[in-house]
Design a protein around this motif. Structure first.
Motif, mmCIF file in Angstrom:
data_model
loop_
_atom_site.group_PDB
_atom_site.id
_atom_site.type_symbol
_atom_site.label_atom_id
_atom_site.label_comp_id
_atom_site.label_asym_id
_atom_site.label_seq_id
_atom_site.Cartn_x
_atom_site.Cartn_y
_atom_site.Cartn_z
ATOM 1 N N ARG A 44 63.011 36.334 59.512
ATOM 2 C CA ARG A 44 62.895 37.557 60.322
ATOM 3 C C ARG A 44 63.987 37.599 61.389
ATOM 4 N N GLN A 45 64.173 36.492 62.079
ATOM 5 C CA GLN A 45 65.179 36.435 63.141
ATOM 6 C C GLN A 45 66.576 36.688 62.574
ATOM 7 N N LEU A 46 66.872 36.076 61.435
ATOM 8 C CA LEU A 46 68.185 36.282 60.808
ATOM 9 C C LEU A 46 68.341 37.715 60.303
ATOM 10 N N ALA A 47 67.267 38.300 59.764
ATOM 11 C CA ALA A 47 67.333 39.682 59.274
ATOM 12 C C ALA A 47 67.567 40.661 60.422
ATOM 13 N N LEU A 48 66.929 40.408 61.549
ATOM 14 C CA LEU A 48 67.037 41.331 62.680
ATOM 15 C C LEU A 48 68.283 41.125 63.532
ATOM 16 N N HIS A 49 68.775 39.869 63.601
ATOM 17 C CA HIS A 49 69.862 39.565 64.540
ATOM 18 C C HIS A 49 71.114 38.985 63.907
ATOM 19 N N GLY A 50 71.095 38.793 62.611
ATOM 20 C CA GLY A 50 72.290 38.299 61.936
ATOM 21 C C GLY A 50 72.466 36.797 62.068
ATOM 22 N N PRO A 51 73.628 36.286 61.602
ATOM 23 C CA PRO A 51 73.876 34.849 61.626
ATOM 24 C C PRO A 51 73.634 34.261 63.012
ATOM 25 N N SER A 52 72.999 33.078 63.019
ATOM 26 C CA SER A 52 72.639 32.432 64.281
ATOM 27 C C SER A 52 72.826 30.929 64.174
ATOM 28 N N ARG A 53 73.052 30.310 65.316
ATOM 29 C CA ARG A 53 73.117 28.852 65.370
ATOM 30 C C ARG A 53 71.686 28.308 65.381
ATOM 31 N N PRO A 54 71.491 27.114 64.832
ATOM 32 C CA PRO A 54 70.138 26.545 64.769
ATOM 33 C C PRO A 54 69.421 26.490 66.120
ATOM 34 N N LYS A 71 63.287 22.844 58.431
ATOM 35 C CA LYS A 71 62.811 24.141 57.954
ATOM 36 C C LYS A 71 63.951 24.944 57.323
ATOM 37 N N SER A 72 65.122 24.896 57.935
ATOM 38 C CA SER A 72 66.255 25.631 57.365
ATOM 39 C C SER A 72 66.724 24.990 56.055
ATOM 40 N N ASP A 73 66.650 23.660 55.949
ATOM 41 C CA ASP A 73 67.010 22.997 54.684
ATOM 42 C C ASP A 73 66.141 23.507 53.537
ATOM 43 N N ARG A 74 64.861 23.695 53.811
ATOM 44 C CA ARG A 74 63.950 24.206 52.770
ATOM 45 C C ARG A 74 64.308 25.642 52.379
ATOM 46 N N ALA A 77 67.407 25.493 50.243
ATOM 47 C CA ALA A 77 67.066 25.043 48.888
ATOM 48 C C ALA A 77 66.463 26.176 48.055
ATOM 49 N N LYS A 78 65.757 27.089 48.700
ATOM 50 C CA LYS A 78 65.169 28.236 47.996
ATOM 51 C C LYS A 78 66.177 29.348 47.762
ATOM 52 N N GLY A 79 67.355 29.239 48.383
ATOM 53 C CA GLY A 79 68.382 30.255 48.220
ATOM 54 C C GLY A 79 68.226 31.437 49.161
ATOM 55 N N TYR A 80 67.411 31.285 50.223
ATOM 56 C CA TYR A 80 67.149 32.392 51.141
ATOM 57 C C TYR A 80 68.136 32.461 52.302
ATOM 58 N N ILE A 81 68.715 31.328 52.668
ATOM 59 C CA ILE A 81 69.705 31.313 53.738
ATOM 60 C C ILE A 81 70.849 30.393 53.351
ATOM 61 N N THR A 82 71.975 30.534 54.050
ATOM 62 C CA THR A 82 73.121 29.644 53.864
ATOM 63 C C THR A 82 73.494 29.040 55.216
ATOM 64 N N ARG A 83 74.155 27.909 55.149
ATOM 65 C CA ARG A 83 74.674 27.235 56.341
ATOM 66 C C ARG A 83 76.193 27.216 56.224
ATOM 67 N N VAL A 93 77.574 25.331 63.700
ATOM 68 C CA VAL A 93 77.040 25.725 62.401
ATOM 69 C C VAL A 93 76.243 27.016 62.583
ATOM 70 N N TYR A 94 76.358 27.898 61.602
ATOM 71 C CA TYR A 94 75.602 29.149 61.611
ATOM 72 C C TYR A 94 74.743 29.241 60.359
ATOM 73 N N LEU A 95 73.559 29.793 60.530
ATOM 74 C CA LEU A 95 72.676 30.067 59.404
ATOM 75 C C LEU A 95 72.672 31.566 59.178
ATOM 76 N N SER A 96 72.720 31.969 57.911
ATOM 77 C CA SER A 96 72.769 33.391 57.549
ATOM 78 C C SER A 96 71.805 33.670 56.415
ATOM 79 N N LEU A 97 71.316 34.875 56.371
ATOM 80 C CA LEU A 97 70.418 35.322 55.321
ATOM 81 C C LEU A 97 71.225 35.642 54.062
ATOM 82 N N THR A 98 70.719 35.239 52.904
ATOM 83 C CA THR A 98 71.337 35.616 51.631
ATOM 84 C C THR A 98 70.723 36.937 51.167
ATOM 85 N N ALA A 99 71.291 37.505 50.114
ATOM 86 C CA ALA A 99 70.733 38.738 49.556
ATOM 87 C C ALA A 99 69.296 38.493 49.077
ATOM 88 N N GLU A 100 69.061 37.357 48.435
ATOM 89 C CA GLU A 100 67.701 37.019 47.986
ATOM 90 C C GLU A 100 66.769 36.829 49.184
#
Length: 150
Positions: A44-54, A71-74, A77-83, A93-100
């Motif tokens: 939700r945070q990534l969808a609303l605010h874009g790429p973020s640092r952990p 939590k982000s590693d999981r 692994a599911k393909g929901y976010i990238t680092r 490091v930034y975490l971002s939401l994938t299309a999936e």
């Protein structure tokens, strides 16, 4: 504050909060995608605010800093976010939401809205407004409290 009133409030809060959280987490995990409510919060945070640092995600979602990597590693692994590393400074490091991840977030958000709407149907519009105002006031106060580890 009257101790009986406080006890009554605490019991109602625990019953309502724990029930609702458990139902929402079950709904998301069982019907859409296996994930915890904290992982949903990260999406939700990534969808609303874009790429973020952990550390930004930890603060925004209330997840302890030491847990955010796990939590982000999981979610990765599911393909929901990238680092990814910051091109200007590879220490960051930034975490971002994938299309999936966006699709799963939208489906989860929609299911949660349907559930919450069904819960609120028992209230009159004025009661909902009072509830929202009280929750905003409490949330604002909680955000301004200094609590160790948060």
């Amino acid at each position: 504050m009257d101790e009986k009133l406080l006890d009554s409030f605490i019991k109602q809060y625990e019953d309502t909060y724990l029930f609702a959280t458990k139902r929402i987490e079950h709904m998301i995990s069982e019907e859409l995608s296996p994930m915890t409510i904290e992982q949903f919060g990260i999406l939700r945070q990534l969808a609303l605010h874009g790429p973020s640092r952990p550390n930004e995600l930890a603060k925004a979602t209330g997840v302890h800093k030491s847990s955010i990597t796990h939590k982000s590693d999981r979610l990765i692994a599911k393909g929901y976010i990238t680092r990814s590393s910051d091109p200007g400074d590879r220490r960051y490091v930034y975490l971002s939401l994938t299309a999936e991840g966006e699709i799963v977030y939208q489906q989860s958000e929609s299911a949660m809205r349907i559930f919450i709407k069904s819960v609120l149907e028992i209230l009159e519009p004025r009661e909902i407004k009072v509830l929202v105002n009280v929750q905003q006031k409490i949330n604002h106060h909680i955000q301004n409290l200094k609590v160790e580890g948060c």
